[in-house]
Design an enzyme around this catalytic site. Structure first.
Site, PDB file in Angstrom:
ATOM      1  N   ASN A 183      21.685   6.705  63.440  1.00  0.00           N
ATOM      2  CA  ASN A 183      21.905   8.136  63.180  1.00  0.00           C
ATOM      3  C   ASN A 183      22.366   8.397  61.746  1.00  0.00           C
ATOM      4  O   ASN A 183      22.772   9.507  61.417  1.00  0.00           O
ATOM      5  CB  ASN A 183      22.926   8.712  64.179  1.00  0.00           C
ATOM      6  CG  ASN A 183      24.308   8.077  64.046  1.00  0.00           C
ATOM      7  OD1 ASN A 183      24.512   7.185  63.220  1.00  0.00           O
ATOM      8  ND2 ASN A 183      25.243   8.524  64.853  1.00  0.00           N
ATOM      9  N   HIS A 230      24.941   6.932  60.239  1.00  0.00           N
ATOM     10  CA  HIS A 230      26.378   6.761  59.981  1.00  0.00           C
ATOM     11  C   HIS A 230      26.647   5.536  59.106  1.00  0.00           C
ATOM     12  O   HIS A 230      25.865   4.586  59.070  1.00  0.00           O
ATOM     13  CB  HIS A 230      27.203   6.729  61.273  1.00  0.00           C
ATOM     14  CG  HIS A 230      27.124   5.469  62.076  1.00  0.00           C
ATOM     15  ND1 HIS A 230      27.515   5.415  63.398  1.00  0.00           N
ATOM     16  CD2 HIS A 230      26.711   4.207  61.781  1.00  0.00           C
ATOM     17  CE1 HIS A 230      27.360   4.188  63.851  1.00  0.00           C
ATOM     18  NE2 HIS A 230      26.873   3.444  62.895  1.00  0.00           N
ATOM     19  N   GLU A 234      30.268   9.681  61.386  1.00  0.00           N
ATOM     20  CA  GLU A 234      29.121  10.165  62.150  1.00  0.00           C
ATOM     21  C   GLU A 234      28.566  11.432  61.495  1.00  0.00           C
ATOM     22  O   GLU A 234      29.272  12.094  60.728  1.00  0.00           O
ATOM     23  CB  GLU A 234      29.568  10.479  63.585  1.00  0.00           C
ATOM     24  CG  GLU A 234      30.163   9.292  64.336  1.00  0.00           C
ATOM     25  CD  GLU A 234      29.117   8.297  64.837  1.00  0.00           C
ATOM     26  OE1 GLU A 234      28.072   8.135  64.192  1.00  0.00           O
ATOM     27  OE2 GLU A 234      29.378   7.679  65.889  1.00  0.00           O
TER      28      GLU A 234
HETATM   29  P1  PGA Z   1      23.791  -2.548  63.408  1.00  0.00           P
HETATM   30  O1  PGA Z   1      24.880  -1.431  63.165  1.00  0.00           O
HETATM   31  O2  PGA Z   1      23.840  -3.439  62.200  1.00  0.00           O
HETATM   32  O3  PGA Z   1      24.236  -3.278  64.653  1.00  0.00           O
HETATM   33  O4  PGA Z   1      22.476  -1.860  63.557  1.00  0.00           O
HETATM   34  C1  PGA Z   1      24.932  -0.837  61.919  1.00  0.00           C
HETATM   35  C2  PGA Z   1      25.940   0.279  61.933  1.00  0.00           C
HETATM   36  O5  PGA Z   1      26.126   0.891  62.998  1.00  0.00           O
HETATM   37  O6  PGA Z   1      26.515   0.553  60.881  1.00  0.00           O
END
Ligand code: PGA
Length: 239
Positions: A134, A136, A141
């Site tokens: 998303n 973030h 967020e």
């Molecule tokens: P992920 O998470 O590396 O497990 O995709 C990245 C994040 O949420 O910043």
């Protein structure tokens, strides 16, 4: 912004690890910023290999992490504290490491304490970031406004869903976290952003469309004067 696109995830991790060699050669007492998630695991493995072969020495360096679930016990296998010890800190000779404490009784007080600790260490020299589906970074967020300092935030359903894979059916998954704010992240002297896997292709396309989006928190990072983006072809597929 410098952006490098490699064929494979392994090449991304190897190239990113070279920046750590350079950084430690230039400043042995570097203050690192580290991130959790699946993206940096390959880089952490590279750093462990380089440490074991004597290529790098973390003995004068220390680190701060981006975020931690709240509330969360340090020894819970899903805590970010546990993740970092398991993947990196127990395997290298870093002089000290800190995360926001998910065990602190008062979240606001803990955020203030954490920011003061970072400041007392002179701020972060090299911050590592992944990006959520998303957009973030840390647990900033998508929103219309962002915090300067560390703060307690509610996780979006997208982040809860993305991380639910790590929690067993009987485990309570936290819905809040303590995270460095966008202001704290962009105060770092240098930033590395890793974007890998085809699951990140859609958000990468939005991130690099030439706009700063309030609903893509990572887009604020692109304003930073010293940011290096490492991508694999899978994540860069839509660019
Ligand atoms: P992920 O998470 O590396 O497990 O995709 C990245 C994040 O949420 O910043």
């Amino acid at each position: 912004m410098k952006r490098f696109i490699f064929d494979t995830y392994e090449e991304v991790c190897s190239a990113a690890s070279e920046l750590y060699v350079k950084q430690l050669n230039e400043k042995p007492d570097t203050v690192f910023g580290f991130a959790t998630g699946s993206t940096p695991v390959g880089l952490y493995n590279e750093l462990v290999k380089k440490y074991e072969s004597g290529e790098i020495d973390f003995s004068k360096a220390r680190s701060f992490n981006l975020d931690e679930y709240y509330p969360m016990k340090k020894d819970h296998p899903q805590s970010y504290d546990y993740f970092m010890r398991d993947n990196l800190f127990n395997k290298i000779n870093l002089s000290a490491f800190s995360l926001p404490s998910g065990e602190a009784p008062n979240a606001q007080a803990e955020c203030k304490r954490y920011d003061a600790e970072i400041e007392a260490e002179g701020g972060i020299d090299l911050m590592l970031l992944g990006i959520g589906h998303n957009g973030h970074i840390g647990f900033n967020e998508p929103s219309v406004s962002y915090s300067m300092g560390t703060y307690l935030t509610k996780l979006t359903q997208s982040s809860i869903d993305a991380n639910s894979r790590f929690f067993g059916p009987d485990e309570v998954q936290p819905t809040e976290a303590l995270t460095m704010g966008i202001g704290g992240i962009v105060s770092s002297r240098k930033i590395i952003l890793m974007i890998t896997g085809d699951g990140k292709a859609a958000i990468a396309k939005k991130l690099f469309d030439g706009m700063i989006h309030a609903d893509v928190p990572a887009s604020f990072v692109l304003l930073h004067p010293d940011v290096t983006v490492f991508m694999d072809k899978a994540a860069a597929g839509n660019l």
